[in-house]
Design an enzyme around this catalytic site. Sequence first.
Site, PDB file in Angstrom:
ATOM      1  N   SER A   7       0.822  -1.207   0.000  1.00  0.00           N
ATOM      2  CA  SER A   7       0.000   0.000   0.000  1.00  0.00           C
ATOM      3  C   SER A   7       0.858   1.259   0.000  1.00  0.00           C
ATOM      4  CB  SER A   7      -0.936   0.007   1.209  1.00  0.00           C
ATOM      5  OG  SER A   7      -1.865  -1.039   1.092  1.00  0.00           O
ATOM      6  N   LYS A  10       2.159   1.823  -3.458  1.00  0.00           N
ATOM      7  CA  LYS A  10       1.151   2.387  -4.363  1.00  0.00           C
ATOM      8  C   LYS A  10       0.936   3.873  -4.079  1.00  0.00           C
ATOM      9  CE  LYS A  10       0.484  -1.653  -6.161  1.00  0.00           C
ATOM     10  NZ  LYS A  10       0.719  -2.600  -5.117  1.00  0.00           N
ATOM     11  N   SER A  67      -5.319  -1.458  -6.110  1.00  0.00           N
ATOM     12  CA  SER A  67      -3.922  -1.631  -5.727  1.00  0.00           C
ATOM     13  C   SER A  67      -3.230  -2.577  -6.710  1.00  0.00           C
ATOM     14  CB  SER A  67      -3.802  -2.142  -4.286  1.00  0.00           C
ATOM     15  OG  SER A  67      -2.478  -2.063  -3.842  1.00  0.00           O
TER      16      SER A  67
END
Length: 91
Positions: A7, A10, A67
């Site tokens: 995460s 990203k 994602s």
Amino acid sequence: TLNYPASLTKIMTLFIVFDYLEKNKINLDTKMHVSKNAANQPPSKLNLKPGNYIIVKDAINALIIKSANDVAVAVAEKISGSEKKFIKKIN
């Protein structure tokens, strides 16, 4: 504890995309080629095929909502030429 960086990676990828948009280096309609390397990323992904293209606008949505690893690699390759060079940029 073991924490996976997906995460955060990203988010940093999006940060670079928005920076490039602001500097007019890319625009929302810029096409990004999907390489074999990008297409072969593990899930989560959009299942893009090698040789396809994705525009920046759709890539942003895929990174935020899904994602998507294949999209993240396509972005990295478009902006820096390779994943390895892009990683240096976000670090």
